[in-house]
Design a protein around this motif. Sequence first.
Motif, PDB file in Angstrom:
ATOM      1  N   SER A 239       0.745  -0.931  -0.296  1.00  0.00           N
ATOM      2  CA  SER A 239       0.471   0.392   0.406  1.00  0.00           C
ATOM      3  C   SER A 239       0.700   1.757   0.145  1.00  0.00           C
ATOM      4  O   SER A 239       2.655   1.210   0.542  1.00  0.00           O
ATOM      5  N   VAL A 242      -1.240   8.131  -1.110  1.00  0.00           N
ATOM      6  CA  VAL A 242      -1.965   9.054  -2.101  1.00  0.00           C
ATOM      7  C   VAL A 242      -1.616  10.277  -1.575  1.00  0.00           C
ATOM      8  O   VAL A 242      -0.987  11.363  -2.400  1.00  0.00           O
ATOM      9  N   GLU A 261      -3.433   3.364  -1.595  1.00  0.00           N
ATOM     10  CA  GLU A 261      -3.361   2.902  -3.181  1.00  0.00           C
ATOM     11  C   GLU A 261      -3.172   1.583  -2.143  1.00  0.00           C
ATOM     12  O   GLU A 261      -1.753   1.374  -1.897  1.00  0.00           O
ATOM     13  N   TYR A 262      -3.953   0.081  -2.532  1.00  0.00           N
ATOM     14  CA  TYR A 262      -3.175  -1.247  -2.847  1.00  0.00           C
ATOM     15  C   TYR A 262      -3.258  -1.317  -4.085  1.00  0.00           C
ATOM     16  O   TYR A 262      -3.074  -1.026  -4.953  1.00  0.00           O
ATOM     17  N   CYS A 263      -2.071  -2.475  -3.723  1.00  0.00           N
ATOM     18  CA  CYS A 263      -1.412  -3.457  -5.156  1.00  0.00           C
ATOM     19  C   CYS A 263      -1.317  -4.598  -5.055  1.00  0.00           C
ATOM     20  O   CYS A 263      -1.071  -4.928  -3.689  1.00  0.00           O
ATOM     21  N   SER A 299     -11.589   2.791  -8.136  1.00  0.00           N
ATOM     22  CA  SER A 299     -11.275   2.698  -8.174  1.00  0.00           C
ATOM     23  C   SER A 299     -10.101   1.766  -8.283  1.00  0.00           C
ATOM     24  O   SER A 299      -9.357   1.567  -9.087  1.00  0.00           O
ATOM     25  N   ILE A 345      -5.410  -3.578  -8.886  1.00  0.00           N
ATOM     26  CA  ILE A 345      -4.800  -2.108  -8.117  1.00  0.00           C
ATOM     27  C   ILE A 345      -6.178  -1.494  -7.311  1.00  0.00           C
ATOM     28  O   ILE A 345      -6.747  -1.365  -8.700  1.00  0.00           O
ATOM     29  N   ARG A 347      -8.506   2.048  -4.443  1.00  0.00           N
ATOM     30  CA  ARG A 347      -7.778   2.627  -3.465  1.00  0.00           C
ATOM     31  C   ARG A 347      -9.079   3.250  -1.895  1.00  0.00           C
ATOM     32  O   ARG A 347     -10.385   2.357  -2.279  1.00  0.00           O
TER      33      ARG A 347
END
Length: 351
Positions: A239, A242, A261-263, A299, A345, A347
């Motif tokens: 994460s 942002v 933001e998570y990836c 998102s 991805i 958010r």
Amino acid sequence: MTSKLKLLVATGVVTAAILGANPAFAAGTTSGTGITNNVNVSFQVGGVTQTAATGSDTFVVDRKINLTVAASDTATTNVSPGQNGAITTFVVTNTSNASLDFSLAATQGPATNGGTDNFDVSGLQVFVESGATPGYQPAEDTATFINALAADANKTVYILGNVAAGRATGDVSGVVLTAVAREDNAAATLGAALTNNNGTANGATTVETVFADTGANATEAAGDDYTVAAADISVFKSSRVVSDPINGASNPKAIPGAIVEYCISVANAAGSATATSVAISDTLPADTAAGGVTFSTGSIRVDGTVTSPGASQTCTGGSAGGAFSDPIVSGTLSDIAANSARALIFRVTVD
């Protein structure tokens, strides 16, 4: 003079014509064919031509039993862990000079295309190609033996086996197809076992059976193998903040109101099989009295680009997709080839 002529006629020493033989094929003259040798001797007595003397000899061609079994190619069959009904393909050829039935059996065997056999496939089955549609068709290719295969003809045969889940890339399982020549009983059932007459006297008017295959047992076999090509998947979640209500996007902090933001990245190791149908399901943490996060509508991006998958990864790009059904974020990634990665991805806002 007369006795000499009789001797010539009886032994057939004089050049003769062979009548009634079938055309020659790779398997030879058809079993049961009668081969007749006629001789005609003309002569004179006191300078006067006499009636020619004739003679003939007939014998029956015996049955030569031979066959070949071969894998359809020299490459291994790539399979996936947990795959059922994995197919290897063989060709059985009747090199005998008679039509025959053939029994078929599939067994475990050594690796034949490189590598070391280190596991067994289960549920081995054998089916014969019907010829209606090329390639194995479960509804069409149901015969488990070869019926009435003509001399010089061949049939495609399939071995099917099940690969256990959890097998690793490079695991190898060898299989062997064994074919045994049997009598062609002119019926839709497998004919009786053949009797080898190699050791008996030849009868000129009877058809003897001679086993001419490698082991003189009317049996031949060939091997092939399965090689596992598995996907080696690693999943990483990271994460990054942002923005926040105080600092904006400049050195933001994870304070209430901040956008995080998570990836979720999925990486496939080098040398692995392509991973398909990669579905991600991520459950957001439950809200508590102390707060939590709220999903940012719209998102989600799928097929994002990943740099250095892991704790320090960077995720960018992607296209709109996926779905949110509180509290689950989900999405499907495109196929992931070996030595590559893709990301989902999304958010949230810190409550």
